[in-house]
Design a protein around this motif. Structure first.
Motif, short mmCIF file in Angstrom:
data_model
loop_
_atom_site.label_atom_id
_atom_site.label_comp_id
_atom_site.label_asym_id
_atom_site.label_seq_id
_atom_site.Cartn_x
_atom_site.Cartn_y
_atom_site.Cartn_z
N LEU A 197 13.34 -10.96 2.54
CA LEU A 197 13.75 -9.92 3.48
C LEU A 197 12.94 -8.65 3.28
N PHE A 198 12.73 -8.28 2.03
CA PHE A 198 11.94 -7.08 1.72
C PHE A 198 10.55 -7.15 2.35
N GLU A 199 9.90 -8.30 2.20
CA GLU A 199 8.54 -8.44 2.74
C GLU A 199 8.55 -8.50 4.26
N GLU A 200 9.56 -9.11 4.85
CA GLU A 200 9.64 -9.17 6.32
C GLU A 200 9.82 -7.79 6.92
N VAL A 201 10.64 -6.96 6.29
CA VAL A 201 10.91 -5.62 6.82
C VAL A 201 9.83 -4.64 6.41
N GLY A 202 9.40 -4.72 5.16
CA GLY A 202 8.46 -3.73 4.63
C GLY A 202 7.05 -3.83 5.17
N ARG A 203 6.58 -5.06 5.38
CA ARG A 203 5.23 -5.29 5.91
C ARG A 203 4.17 -4.49 5.15
N GLY A 204 4.29 -4.47 3.83
CA GLY A 204 3.27 -3.85 2.99
C GLY A 204 3.36 -2.34 2.86
N ARG A 205 4.40 -1.72 3.42
CA ARG A 205 4.51 -0.26 3.36
C ARG A 205 4.98 0.22 1.99
N ASN A 206 4.70 1.47 1.67
CA ASN A 206 5.26 2.09 0.48
C ASN A 206 6.77 2.21 0.65
N PHE A 207 7.47 2.41 -0.45
CA PHE A 207 8.93 2.40 -0.40
C PHE A 207 9.51 3.19 -1.56
N VAL A 208 10.79 3.49 -1.43
CA VAL A 208 11.58 4.09 -2.51
C VAL A 208 12.90 3.32 -2.58
N ILE A 209 13.22 2.85 -3.77
CA ILE A 209 14.50 2.19 -4.02
C ILE A 209 15.46 3.23 -4.59
N SER A 210 16.63 3.35 -3.98
CA SER A 210 17.60 4.35 -4.41
C SER A 210 18.93 3.68 -4.73
N ALA A 211 19.51 4.07 -5.86
CA ALA A 211 20.84 3.59 -6.25
C ALA A 211 21.47 4.65 -7.15
N ARG A 212 22.44 5.35 -6.64
CA ARG A 212 23.08 6.47 -7.34
C ARG A 212 22.04 7.47 -7.85
N THR A 213 21.82 7.49 -9.16
CA THR A 213 20.99 8.55 -9.76
C THR A 213 19.53 8.19 -9.90
N ILE A 214 19.12 6.98 -9.52
CA ILE A 214 17.74 6.58 -9.78
C ILE A 214 16.97 6.37 -8.49
N ASN A 215 15.67 6.56 -8.61
CA ASN A 215 14.73 6.29 -7.52
C ASN A 215 13.51 5.62 -8.13
N ASP A 226 28.35 -1.48 -5.35
CA ASP A 226 27.68 -0.20 -5.16
C ASP A 226 26.43 -0.39 -4.31
N ALA A 227 26.02 0.66 -3.62
CA ALA A 227 24.92 0.58 -2.67
C ALA A 227 23.56 0.60 -3.37
N VAL A 228 22.64 -0.19 -2.84
CA VAL A 228 21.22 -0.16 -3.22
C VAL A 228 20.44 -0.07 -1.91
N MET A 229 19.62 0.95 -1.77
CA MET A 229 18.88 1.16 -0.53
C MET A 229 17.38 1.13 -0.79
N VAL A 230 16.67 0.57 0.17
CA VAL A 230 15.20 0.62 0.16
C VAL A 230 14.77 1.35 1.41
N ASN A 231 14.08 2.46 1.24
CA ASN A 231 13.54 3.20 2.35
C ASN A 231 12.02 3.01 2.40
N PHE A 232 11.53 2.56 3.54
CA PHE A 232 10.10 2.33 3.70
C PHE A 232 9.44 3.57 4.31
N ILE A 233 8.26 3.86 3.80
CA ILE A 233 7.54 5.06 4.22
C ILE A 233 6.36 4.65 5.07
N SER A 234 6.36 5.09 6.29
CA SER A 234 5.27 4.71 7.22
C SER A 234 3.99 5.46 6.91
#
Length: 277
Positions: free
Chosen positions: A189-207, A269-277
């Motif tokens: 799923l990560f590769e299908e959505v990310g398509r090689g873009r940079n990203f930040v993984i966020s979960a509570r206090t960490i990035n 708990d939530a884990v989010m991946v934000n992709f940076i265009s």
């Protein structure tokens, strides 16, 4: 003789596991019984599904997997036997099979209907063992149940992708023996959505903005031992099952701590991946 595996939330203190094994050997003295885990958190379907999903494929085709989690029979929790991916699963229709079928569809499902022949308040012992033994002897599913096509689906167990395709919203589905936390975000799923873009993984206090393939990939072994950032290093990696895992290098609750304790993360708990265009 096919292998019969056991996965339950019975723990090791009580008599339940021993009684189930005894019932299997009473049915078939030459049975091959393997414990996958009896330490599932009570009624924790997602935890059980994660463990079974990552264990059953290592067994020979034709193996029979008894799942004794939330298995009490009631009008909303019927019993089923499923043939899928060359394996048999005997369990309650409580949604656990829907967690195993995101990419593999069952070839046959029956609703078990032998309860009128068995007096039971311990279905794993009395019903599931009878069904597993019948299958192990070469019996067909149709003999012990009526064919059905629908099973209970649990919603909200898969990651959500934003409409703009720049964010994956996942949750923690499992915390392992080392305190590492595993999300429901897969590499596919990560590769299908990310398509090689940079990203930040966020979960509570960490990035974190890098995902490793092995724990030790996070360590710079070019540095001398005394100057490496090793024990306690925060990292993200694709674990052996290709799920996104957040970890502490060489974690230990008695020394450097664990991802769960240090990051303040727990089940759901939530884990989010934000992709940076």
């Amino acid at each position: 003789m096919p292998i019969i595996t056991l996965t339950t939330d019975f723990g090791e203190k009580d008599h339940f596991v021993g009684a189930v094994k005894g019932a299997i050997f009473t049915e078939m003295e030459d049975a091959k019984v393997v414990d996958i885990s009896h330490s599932i958190s009570p009624f924790h379907l997602q935890e059980a599904a994660y463990i079974i999903q990552n264990a059953y494929k290592s067994f020979p085709l034709g193996s029979i997997h008894i799942i004794g989690v939330d298995s009490e029979l009631n009008p909303e929790n019927k019993h089923i036997a499923v043939f899928m991916d060359g394996h048999y699963f005997v369990c309650a229709d409580n949604g656990i099979i829907s967690m195993l079928t995101s990419e593999i569809r069952p070839e046959k499902i029956v609703e078990i209907n032998i309860h009128d022949r068995i007096i039971s308040n311990f279905p794993v012992l009395d019903v599931f063992v009878k069904v597993a033994s019948h299958i192990a002897r070469g019996g067909t599913l149709e003999v012990i149940g009526k064919t059905i096509t629908e099973i209970k689906e649990l919603t909200g167990i898969r990651p959500a992708v934003s409409n703009s395709m720049d964010q994956i919203n996942g949750t923690i589905i499992y915390i392992d023996n080392y305190g590492n936390v595993i999300s429901n975000i897969t590499k596919k799923l990560f590769e299908e959505v990310g398509r090689g873009r940079n990203f930040v993984i966020s979960a509570r206090t960490i990035n974190l903005n890098k995902i490793h393939s092995h724990y030790s990939d996070a360590i710079n072994f070019d540095n001398p031992p005394g100057k490496r950032e090793e024990d306690g290093k925060k990292l993200a990696l694709w674990n052996s099952s290709n799920y996104l895992e957040l970890a502490i290098y060489k974690s230990s609750s008695k020394t450097v701590g664990s991802a769960s304790s240090l990051f303040g993360l727990d089940y759901r708990d939530a884990v989010m991946v934000n992709f940076i265009s």
